[in-house]
Design a protein around this motif. Structure first.
Motif, PDB file in Angstrom:
ATOM      1  N   ARG A 299      54.916  21.275  65.877  1.00  0.00           N
ATOM      2  CA  ARG A 299      53.680  22.283  67.063  1.00  0.00           C
ATOM      3  C   ARG A 299      52.903  23.454  66.126  1.00  0.00           C
ATOM      4  O   ARG A 299      51.885  23.234  65.849  1.00  0.00           O
ATOM      5  N   ASP A 300      54.274  24.258  66.218  1.00  0.00           N
ATOM      6  CA  ASP A 300      53.652  26.046  65.726  1.00  0.00           C
ATOM      7  C   ASP A 300      53.246  25.396  64.219  1.00  0.00           C
ATOM      8  O   ASP A 300      51.927  26.513  64.103  1.00  0.00           O
ATOM      9  N   VAL A 301      54.104  24.820  63.246  1.00  0.00           N
ATOM     10  CA  VAL A 301      53.740  24.673  62.378  1.00  0.00           C
ATOM     11  C   VAL A 301      51.669  24.160  61.947  1.00  0.00           C
ATOM     12  O   VAL A 301      51.014  24.675  61.113  1.00  0.00           O
ATOM     13  N   LEU A 302      51.907  22.973  62.880  1.00  0.00           N
ATOM     14  CA  LEU A 302      50.898  22.433  62.821  1.00  0.00           C
ATOM     15  C   LEU A 302      49.273  23.385  63.165  1.00  0.00           C
ATOM     16  O   LEU A 302      48.505  23.489  62.849  1.00  0.00           O
ATOM     17  N   ASP A 303      50.114  24.182  64.024  1.00  0.00           N
ATOM     18  CA  ASP A 303      48.652  25.199  65.496  1.00  0.00           C
ATOM     19  C   ASP A 303      48.353  26.246  63.774  1.00  0.00           C
ATOM     20  O   ASP A 303      47.090  26.346  63.540  1.00  0.00           O
ATOM     21  N   ARG A 304      49.113  26.626  62.933  1.00  0.00           N
ATOM     22  CA  ARG A 304      49.234  27.657  61.947  1.00  0.00           C
ATOM     23  C   ARG A 304      48.323  26.684  61.008  1.00  0.00           C
ATOM     24  O   ARG A 304      47.326  27.518  60.416  1.00  0.00           O
ATOM     25  N   ALA A 305      48.558  25.231  60.213  1.00  0.00           N
ATOM     26  CA  ALA A 305      47.458  24.684  59.839  1.00  0.00           C
ATOM     27  C   ALA A 305      46.096  24.266  60.427  1.00  0.00           C
ATOM     28  O   ALA A 305      45.039  24.610  59.637  1.00  0.00           O
ATOM     29  N   LEU A 306      45.826  24.596  61.444  1.00  0.00           N
ATOM     30  CA  LEU A 306      44.372  24.361  61.797  1.00  0.00           C
ATOM     31  C   LEU A 306      44.308  25.604  62.115  1.00  0.00           C
ATOM     32  O   LEU A 306      42.355  25.551  61.587  1.00  0.00           O
ATOM     33  N   ASN A 307      44.005  26.692  62.040  1.00  0.00           N
ATOM     34  CA  ASN A 307      43.800  27.666  62.414  1.00  0.00           C
ATOM     35  C   ASN A 307      43.326  27.941  60.587  1.00  0.00           C
ATOM     36  O   ASN A 307      42.461  28.376  60.260  1.00  0.00           O
ATOM     37  N   SER A 308      44.172  27.523  59.222  1.00  0.00           N
ATOM     38  CA  SER A 308      44.038  28.289  57.900  1.00  0.00           C
ATOM     39  C   SER A 308      42.857  26.958  57.765  1.00  0.00           C
ATOM     40  O   SER A 308      41.932  27.525  56.881  1.00  0.00           O
ATOM     41  N   ILE A 309      43.038  25.444  58.156  1.00  0.00           N
ATOM     42  CA  ILE A 309      41.718  24.683  58.636  1.00  0.00           C
ATOM     43  C   ILE A 309      40.032  25.914  58.712  1.00  0.00           C
ATOM     44  O   ILE A 309      39.387  25.363  58.035  1.00  0.00           O
ATOM     45  N   ALA A 310      40.204  26.022  60.364  1.00  0.00           N
ATOM     46  CA  ALA A 310      39.074  26.615  60.305  1.00  0.00           C
ATOM     47  C   ALA A 310      38.434  27.606  59.898  1.00  0.00           C
ATOM     48  O   ALA A 310      37.302  27.854  59.767  1.00  0.00           O
ATOM     49  N   SER A 311      39.494  28.757  59.156  1.00  0.00           N
ATOM     50  CA  SER A 311      39.032  30.097  58.167  1.00  0.00           C
ATOM     51  C   SER A 311      38.279  29.188  56.997  1.00  0.00           C
ATOM     52  O   SER A 311      37.431  30.646  56.838  1.00  0.00           O
ATOM     53  N   ILE A 312      38.316  28.155  56.743  1.00  0.00           N
ATOM     54  CA  ILE A 312      37.405  27.438  55.831  1.00  0.00           C
ATOM     55  C   ILE A 312      35.935  27.365  56.429  1.00  0.00           C
ATOM     56  O   ILE A 312      34.896  28.172  55.865  1.00  0.00           O
ATOM     57  N   TYR A 313      35.226  27.206  57.716  1.00  0.00           N
ATOM     58  CA  TYR A 313      34.423  27.388  58.473  1.00  0.00           C
ATOM     59  C   TYR A 313      34.001  28.336  58.224  1.00  0.00           C
ATOM     60  O   TYR A 313      32.892  28.512  57.973  1.00  0.00           O
ATOM     61  N   ARG A 314      34.923  28.927  58.861  1.00  0.00           N
ATOM     62  CA  ARG A 314      34.483  30.930  58.760  1.00  0.00           C
ATOM     63  C   ARG A 314      33.707  31.101  57.896  1.00  0.00           C
ATOM     64  O   ARG A 314      33.011  31.996  57.705  1.00  0.00           O
ATOM     65  N   ASP A 315      34.525  30.906  56.851  1.00  0.00           N
ATOM     66  CA  ASP A 315      34.214  31.519  55.120  1.00  0.00           C
ATOM     67  C   ASP A 315      32.681  30.388  55.042  1.00  0.00           C
ATOM     68  O   ASP A 315      31.924  31.337  54.722  1.00  0.00           O
ATOM     69  N   VAL A 316      32.852  29.426  55.191  1.00  0.00           N
ATOM     70  CA  VAL A 316      31.353  28.363  54.793  1.00  0.00           C
ATOM     71  C   VAL A 316      30.104  29.054  55.778  1.00  0.00           C
ATOM     72  O   VAL A 316      29.241  29.700  55.419  1.00  0.00           O
ATOM     73  N   SER A 317      30.499  29.874  56.948  1.00  0.00           N
ATOM     74  CA  SER A 317      29.426  30.558  57.540  1.00  0.00           C
ATOM     75  C   SER A 317      28.979  31.667  57.304  1.00  0.00           C
ATOM     76  O   SER A 317      27.855  32.745  58.098  1.00  0.00           O
ATOM     77  N   VAL A 318      30.235  32.487  56.821  1.00  0.00           N
ATOM     78  CA  VAL A 318      29.548  34.359  56.265  1.00  0.00           C
ATOM     79  C   VAL A 318      28.544  33.919  55.123  1.00  0.00           C
ATOM     80  O   VAL A 318      28.086  34.793  55.156  1.00  0.00           O
ATOM     81  N   VAL A 319      28.924  33.232  54.127  1.00  0.00           N
ATOM     82  CA  VAL A 319      28.577  32.732  53.084  1.00  0.00           C
ATOM     83  C   VAL A 319      26.964  32.607  53.840  1.00  0.00           C
ATOM     84  O   VAL A 319      26.254  32.241  53.147  1.00  0.00           O
ATOM     85  N   GLN A 320      26.641  31.278  54.159  1.00  0.00           N
ATOM     86  CA  GLN A 320      25.241  30.830  54.957  1.00  0.00           C
ATOM     87  C   GLN A 320      24.863  31.899  55.444  1.00  0.00           C
ATOM     88  O   GLN A 320      23.781  31.507  55.823  1.00  0.00           O
ATOM     89  N   ASN A 321      25.355  32.611  56.000  1.00  0.00           N
ATOM     90  CA  ASN A 321      25.034  33.910  56.272  1.00  0.00           C
ATOM     91  C   ASN A 321      24.809  35.230  55.889  1.00  0.00           C
ATOM     92  O   ASN A 321      24.516  36.247  56.474  1.00  0.00           O
ATOM     93  N   ASP A 322      25.025  34.780  54.862  1.00  0.00           N
ATOM     94  CA  ASP A 322      25.016  36.086  53.852  1.00  0.00           C
ATOM     95  C   ASP A 322      26.328  37.683  54.089  1.00  0.00           C
ATOM     96  O   ASP A 322      25.134  38.424  54.083  1.00  0.00           O
ATOM     97  N   ALA A 323      26.708  37.355  55.495  1.00  0.00           N
ATOM     98  CA  ALA A 323      27.933  38.569  55.905  1.00  0.00           C
ATOM     99  C   ALA A 323      29.089  38.244  54.926  1.00  0.00           C
ATOM    100  O   ALA A 323      29.762  38.751  55.445  1.00  0.00           O
ATOM    101  N   GLU A 324      28.950  38.247  53.585  1.00  0.00           N
ATOM    102  CA  GLU A 324      30.275  37.973  52.732  1.00  0.00           C
ATOM    103  C   GLU A 324      30.280  39.393  52.307  1.00  0.00           C
ATOM    104  O   GLU A 324      31.370  39.992  53.056  1.00  0.00           O
TER     105      GLU A 324
END
Length: 383
Positions: A299-324
């Motif tokens: 479960r801990d490994v899978l939870d870490r995987a969810l954090n990694s997946i969420a970071s993708i869409y965090r990065d997408v939002s950063v680019v979309q908002n010109d905040a890189e």
């Protein structure tokens, strides 16, 4: 070397606890709740505070005292540390603590009980704990650790003094990793960035190339999702990898436990276990306990995987908002694919996928089948 030196990015809290440990402890609060996001070092903070309270030099000597070493290693007779590699903390563990805390400390000023992940307690277990922290025994201090005050019952948090830890900066985590001569600056910087403030994960990325390679593979797989068949295959691969990581870690820990058992009892590596020690030895390797450890760590490994997946869409939002330029990207190695995805997805689509990750996390927490949870998630992430 101070007991506080290995605490990363929490100087305001360190200053507060250090002053309390070095000052008059007559009016010291006896029940504490140390809160912080995963990887912020809340259990390390609890151990450092305990060492500062128990050691004659308050943990500040050039060389650690015997007391300090014992507290940090979890072997001090007056400091009990409750952690679990199972899904929950059992009620019998807490009842045992309740009985032990009635005794006065044997060698140190305080009897200190540290409970890591108090949020893993079921309500009936928490009720046993509540009776103890409402009216602590003389010379007893409870240090409870949880991700946030909201993760414990109101009756618990209302009776404790709350300390809130922050998320360490990438720079702080990088500097911490660079203390290890085996970790170069480039590896430390990348591990700190990908861990997003989680010290334990950063340490793992810096020292375990396979775990880092698994993360890279997951990120590439999510960014390339286009068909349901890909989603199913990626979910199967992730779950298999998570279970393998968990089994390897449990096996490694079991070997360490056996070696420590033999050392403490004066037995050689191949020496036969005496009859009077066989029961204790067998308890180290109970199949049911090992299975629960694997479940918890998976479960801990899978939870870490969810954090990694969420970071993708965090990065997408950063680019979309010109905040890189101001906040940077987590997945810098995948910048081109992130930018491409930010064009194919609108802002609402990025938020929907973050919500999908949050839904998957809730389903896992509710004992949902991991394979089905990730199959559904990956299908929801397709563009």
């Amino acid at each position: 070397m101070s007991v506080w030196d290995d605490i990363v990015g929490q100087q305001p809290v360190i200053d507060q606890l250090r002053a309390l440990a070095e000052g008059d402890q007559a009016d010291l609060a006896q029940s504490w709740l140390i809160c912080g996001p995963p990887g912020s070092g809340r259990s390390h903070m609890a151990k450092a505070f305990a060492a500062a309270l128990e050691s004659p030099d308050h943990g500040l000597g050039d060389e650690p005292t015997k007391t300090t070493q014992q507290v940090l290693n979890g072997t001090h007779p007056d400091v009990r540390i409750v952690s679990t590699d199972k899904v929950t903390i059992g009620i019998e563990q807490v009842r045992e603590l309740a009985a032990a805390c009635e005794q006065m400390p044997s060698t140190a000023p305080w009897r200190i009980i540290i409970i890591e992940d108090v949020d893993r307690m079921l309500e009936r277990t928490t009720n046993v704990l509540l009776k103890q922290i409402e009216e602590p025994s003389p010379r007893t201090i409870w240090l409870l650790c949880a991700p946030s005050a909201q993760d414990v019952l109101p009756t618990i948090r209302s009776r404790t003094r709350i300390l809130n830890l922050g998320v360490p900066s990438n720079e702080d985590v990088q500097q911490f990793l660079e203390r290890d001569e085996k970790v170069d600056a480039r590896t430390a910087a990348r591990a700190a960035r990908l861990a997003e403030g989680h010290i334990g994960v950063a340490h793992m990325y810096a020292h375990n190339s396979q775990v880092l390679a698994d993360r890279d593979e997951l990120i590439v797989g999510v960014l390339g999702l286009q068909r349901a068949s890909q989603a199913v295959m990626l979910a199967d691969s992730l779950n298999a990898s998570a279970k393998a990581q968990a089994e390897e870690e449990v096996e490694t820990q079991a070997e360490k436990d056996e070696q420590e058992f033999r050392r403490m009892n004066g037995l050689g590596p191949e020496e036969r276990i005496p009859a009077d020690l066989r029961g204790a030895y067998n308890a180290l390797a109970k199949k049911a306990d090992l299975k629960r450890r694997v479940t918890r760590l998976t479960r801990d490994v899978l939870d870490r995987a969810l954090n990694s997946i969420a970071s993708i869409y965090r990065d997408v939002s950063v680019v979309q908002n010109d905040a890189e330029q101001s906040v940077g990207l987590v997945n810098l190695e995948n910048r081109s694919a992130i930018i491409e995805l930010s064009v194919r997805l609108d802002r609402e689509g990025a938020i929907e996928r973050m919500d999908a990750v949050a839904t998957a996390r809730r389903r896992l927490a509710g004992n949902g089948n991991p394979l089905l949870v990730f199959e559904a998630l990956f299908c929801a992430l397709m563009v």
